[in-house]
Design a protein around this motif. Structure first.
Motif, PDB file in Angstrom:
ATOM      1  N   ILE A 164      42.677  56.294  32.187  1.00  0.00           N
ATOM      2  CA  ILE A 164      43.434  55.630  33.250  1.00  0.00           C
ATOM      3  C   ILE A 164      43.836  54.223  32.814  1.00  0.00           C
ATOM      4  O   ILE A 164      44.986  53.801  32.990  1.00  0.00           O
ATOM      5  N   LEU A 165      42.906  53.502  32.180  1.00  0.00           N
ATOM      6  CA  LEU A 165      43.232  52.157  31.693  1.00  0.00           C
ATOM      7  C   LEU A 165      44.332  52.228  30.647  1.00  0.00           C
ATOM      8  O   LEU A 165      45.258  51.410  30.642  1.00  0.00           O
ATOM      9  N   SER A 166      44.229  53.216  29.779  1.00  0.00           N
ATOM     10  CA  SER A 166      45.235  53.354  28.731  1.00  0.00           C
ATOM     11  C   SER A 166      46.607  53.636  29.355  1.00  0.00           C
ATOM     12  O   SER A 166      47.627  53.119  28.907  1.00  0.00           O
ATOM     13  N   TYR A 167      46.598  54.439  30.429  1.00  0.00           N
ATOM     14  CA  TYR A 167      47.850  54.739  31.120  1.00  0.00           C
ATOM     15  C   TYR A 167      48.402  53.494  31.805  1.00  0.00           C
ATOM     16  O   TYR A 167      49.597  53.206  31.739  1.00  0.00           O
ATOM     17  N   LEU A 168      47.494  52.723  32.428  1.00  0.00           N
ATOM     18  CA  LEU A 168      47.934  51.523  33.144  1.00  0.00           C
ATOM     19  C   LEU A 168      48.440  50.449  32.190  1.00  0.00           C
ATOM     20  O   LEU A 168      49.197  49.566  32.581  1.00  0.00           O
ATOM     21  N   SER A 169      47.993  50.507  30.931  1.00  0.00           N
ATOM     22  CA  SER A 169      48.407  49.459  29.995  1.00  0.00           C
ATOM     23  C   SER A 169      49.828  49.689  29.493  1.00  0.00           C
ATOM     24  O   SER A 169      50.386  48.838  28.815  1.00  0.00           O
ATOM     25  N   ARG A 170      50.417  50.854  29.833  1.00  0.00           N
ATOM     26  CA  ARG A 170      51.770  51.132  29.331  1.00  0.00           C
ATOM     27  C   ARG A 170      52.809  50.118  29.777  1.00  0.00           C
ATOM     28  O   ARG A 170      53.530  49.578  28.933  1.00  0.00           O
ATOM     29  N   PRO A 171      52.940  49.865  31.079  1.00  0.00           N
ATOM     30  CA  PRO A 171      53.970  48.898  31.455  1.00  0.00           C
ATOM     31  C   PRO A 171      53.686  47.514  30.895  1.00  0.00           C
ATOM     32  O   PRO A 171      54.615  46.765  30.591  1.00  0.00           O
TER      33      PRO A 171
ATOM     34  N   VAL B  61      40.318  43.766  31.579  1.00  0.00           N
ATOM     35  CA  VAL B  61      39.714  42.504  32.028  1.00  0.00           C
ATOM     36  C   VAL B  61      40.237  42.123  33.403  1.00  0.00           C
ATOM     37  O   VAL B  61      39.472  41.684  34.272  1.00  0.00           O
ATOM     38  N   ALA B  62      41.543  42.326  33.628  1.00  0.00           N
ATOM     39  CA  ALA B  62      42.119  41.962  34.929  1.00  0.00           C
ATOM     40  C   ALA B  62      41.480  42.790  36.041  1.00  0.00           C
ATOM     41  O   ALA B  62      41.113  42.247  37.094  1.00  0.00           O
ATOM     42  N   ILE B  63      41.318  44.090  35.807  1.00  0.00           N
ATOM     43  CA  ILE B  63      40.724  44.940  36.846  1.00  0.00           C
ATOM     44  C   ILE B  63      39.265  44.541  37.077  1.00  0.00           C
ATOM     45  O   ILE B  63      38.809  44.402  38.221  1.00  0.00           O
ATOM     46  N   GLY B  64      38.520  44.331  35.984  1.00  0.00           N
ATOM     47  CA  GLY B  64      37.120  43.950  36.126  1.00  0.00           C
ATOM     48  C   GLY B  64      36.966  42.633  36.862  1.00  0.00           C
ATOM     49  O   GLY B  64      36.131  42.499  37.769  1.00  0.00           O
ATOM     50  N   TRP B  65      37.809  41.678  36.512  1.00  0.00           N
ATOM     51  CA  TRP B  65      37.738  40.356  37.141  1.00  0.00           C
ATOM     52  C   TRP B  65      38.045  40.465  38.622  1.00  0.00           C
ATOM     53  O   TRP B  65      37.361  39.880  39.466  1.00  0.00           O
ATOM     54  N   ALA B  66      39.073  41.270  38.950  1.00  0.00           N
ATOM     55  CA  ALA B  66      39.463  41.415  40.354  1.00  0.00           C
ATOM     56  C   ALA B  66      38.360  42.111  41.152  1.00  0.00           C
ATOM     57  O   ALA B  66      38.066  41.710  42.284  1.00  0.00           O
ATOM     58  N   LEU B  67      37.749  43.146  40.561  1.00  0.00           N
ATOM     59  CA  LEU B  67      36.674  43.848  41.259  1.00  0.00           C
ATOM     60  C   LEU B  67      35.497  42.919  41.521  1.00  0.00           C
ATOM     61  O   LEU B  67      34.921  42.914  42.617  1.00  0.00           O
ATOM     62  N   ASP B  68      35.144  42.109  40.501  1.00  0.00           N
ATOM     63  CA  ASP B  68      34.037  41.170  40.658  1.00  0.00           C
ATOM     64  C   ASP B  68      34.313  40.165  41.754  1.00  0.00           C
ATOM     65  O   ASP B  68      33.450  39.835  42.564  1.00  0.00           O
ATOM     66  N   ARG B  69      35.544  39.674  41.777  1.00  0.00           N
ATOM     67  CA  ARG B  69      35.938  38.677  42.758  1.00  0.00           C
ATOM     68  C   ARG B  69      35.861  39.255  44.159  1.00  0.00           C
ATOM     69  O   ARG B  69      35.423  38.611  45.100  1.00  0.00           O
ATOM     70  N   TRP B  70      36.264  40.533  44.243  1.00  0.00           N
ATOM     71  CA  TRP B  70      36.288  41.202  45.549  1.00  0.00           C
ATOM     72  C   TRP B  70      34.859  41.492  46.026  1.00  0.00           C
ATOM     73  O   TRP B  70      34.513  41.242  47.171  1.00  0.00           O
ATOM     74  N   PHE B  77      31.238  44.066  36.679  1.00  0.00           N
ATOM     75  CA  PHE B  77      32.441  44.851  36.425  1.00  0.00           C
ATOM     76  C   PHE B  77      33.278  44.262  35.293  1.00  0.00           C
ATOM     77  O   PHE B  77      33.924  44.997  34.554  1.00  0.00           O
ATOM     78  N   LEU B  78      33.233  42.933  35.168  1.00  0.00           N
ATOM     79  CA  LEU B  78      34.009  42.306  34.098  1.00  0.00           C
ATOM     80  C   LEU B  78      33.541  42.825  32.749  1.00  0.00           C
ATOM     81  O   LEU B  78      34.341  43.247  31.908  1.00  0.00           O
ATOM     82  N   SER B  79      32.203  42.838  32.542  1.00  0.00           N
ATOM     83  CA  SER B  79      31.707  43.294  31.235  1.00  0.00           C
ATOM     84  C   SER B  79      31.952  44.783  31.051  1.00  0.00           C
ATOM     85  O   SER B  79      32.306  45.228  29.960  1.00  0.00           O
ATOM     86  N   LEU B  80      31.812  45.556  32.146  1.00  0.00           N
ATOM     87  CA  LEU B  80      32.037  46.996  32.052  1.00  0.00           C
ATOM     88  C   LEU B  80      33.491  47.292  31.673  1.00  0.00           C
ATOM     89  O   LEU B  80      33.780  48.039  30.730  1.00  0.00           O
ATOM     90  N   PHE B  81      34.417  46.643  32.406  1.00  0.00           N
ATOM     91  CA  PHE B  81      35.828  46.935  32.163  1.00  0.00           C
ATOM     92  C   PHE B  81      36.350  46.298  30.884  1.00  0.00           C
ATOM     93  O   PHE B  81      37.353  46.743  30.344  1.00  0.00           O
TER      94      PHE B  81
END
Lengths: 251, 99
Positions: A164-171, B61-70, B77-81
């Motif tokens: 999913i991350l790989s897919y999201l990184s496309r744009p 990193v953006a997703i992990g950071w956002a999840l942590d913030r939320w 989540f930052l380290s996981l993502f």
């Protein structure tokens, strides 16, 4: 001379409003002017080029037909036989970006592909379209795309987030690639041109003679930038085709 | 022509493809696949790989950071993502070269 010349490499990407008070009130910027010009050039090429519809094409008609066949071939080769359905989209995208890149090379013109907002909007459009195509063709089977075929089921909790991350990184990669290439080229131009001014201001005649070197580099960069303008438009279009291929065929 | 076996079509297609390949009408030669637009230039390959790696990492990193913030769970989540994003970057690169 009032102030010694400095290198303002990023000033060229600043947006200003065009068309006087009307443009100011609706925020019609210099970037938008070039976008309209780019679209108008493409329309003009097709409309004027194909007006005669000669069996033996003239110069402009040959160019229009060449453009058509180039993209039609790209769609058919990359997406497959179904690719014809997405031809108008890829054609418009390719030539809009190509004309934008090329117009941006002219002095006093603005390279609108040097703004991440523009390239990201284009990339998100491609991304959303490919998701819509995939879901309309395959329905919920689209989500099997995120689990590689033949992988052991036990790995699913790791593999699915990665896919999913790989897919999201496309744009993201699609927009950054185009934006970074255009920005890098224009910044390099500005830096070497500014260097010429600094040399002449600091060293007088000797500096003016030495400024031939950065000038020569800029001349080489013009050719390089022409190549990048074509290549990046091509890469954007072919990656769009690849994403549509994945959407049409899944796996 | 109707009596011809169906296989004739296939051989014609094959010969046509071979002829087109010889004349380089189909872009990169068959076998490479259609998705190799920048084979040849090491700079282009390097740039492409770099962008693919960094883009996936940035998304992770953006997703992990956002999840942590939320959720207020700061480094979890930052380290996981971060790790997942790195893996996704490698997956992107793998996809580029395995097509």
């Amino acid at each position: 001379m009032a102030a010694p010349p400095t290198i303002d490499a990023l000033g060229q990407f600043r947006l200003t409003t065009a068309l006087g008070p009307v443009g100011r009130s609706v925020n019609f910027t210099n970037s938008n002017v070039i976008m309209v010009l780019s679209a108008a050039l493409l329309l003009a090429l097709l409309a004027v080029g194909m007006r005669r519809r000669a069996v033996v094409p003239g110069r402009l008609q040959s160019l229009a037909e060449l453009c058509y066949e180039f993209i039609a071939g790209m769609c058919a080769d990359t997406i497959g036989p179904e690719g014809r359905r997405y031809f108008p989209f890829v054609f418009t995208l390719f030539f809009f970006i190509l004309f934008g890149n090329l117009l941006g090379l002219f002095p006093y013109f603005f390279a609108f592909t040097s703004h991440i907002a523009v390239t990201a909007a284009l990339a998100v459009m491609v991304f959303v379209l490919s998701i819509i195509v995939a879901i309309s063709l395959h329905g919920l089977r689209f989500f099997t795309y995120f689990f590689p075929q033949g992988a052991p089921k036990a790995l699913a909790p790791v593999l699915i987030p990665i896919e999913i991350l790989s897919y999201l990184s496309r744009p993201v990669s699609l927009s950054i690639r185009l934006f970074a290439n255009i920005v890098a080229g224009h910044v390099m131009w500005e830096v070497f041109a500014g260097f010429m001014l600094i040399l002449t201001a600091a060293l007088g005649i000797a500096g003016g003679i030495a400024a031939v070197l950065p000038l020569a580099i800029n001349v080489v960069l013009v050719g390089f930038e022409l190549l990048v303008a074509f290549l990046q438009a091509y890469v954007f279009a072919i990656l769009t085709c690849l994403y549509l291929h994945d959407a049409v065929h899944l796996h | 022509m109707d009596e011809e076996p169906g296989g004739d079509d296939v051989s014609f297609e094959e010969r046509l493809r071979a002829a087109r390949g010889r004349q380089r009408l189909d872009g990169p030669p068959a076998g490479k696949g259609p998705s190799d637009p920048f084979a040849g230039s090491p700079w282009a390959i390097g740039l492409r790989v770099g962008v693919e790696l960094v883009a996936a990492l940035a998304v992770g990193v953006a997703i992990g950071w956002a999840l942590d913030r939320w959720l207020g769970t700061r480094p979890v989540f930052l380290s996981l993502f971060f790790l997942l994003g790195g893996a996704a970057g490698v997956r992107n690169v793998w996809r580029v070269f395995s097509r």
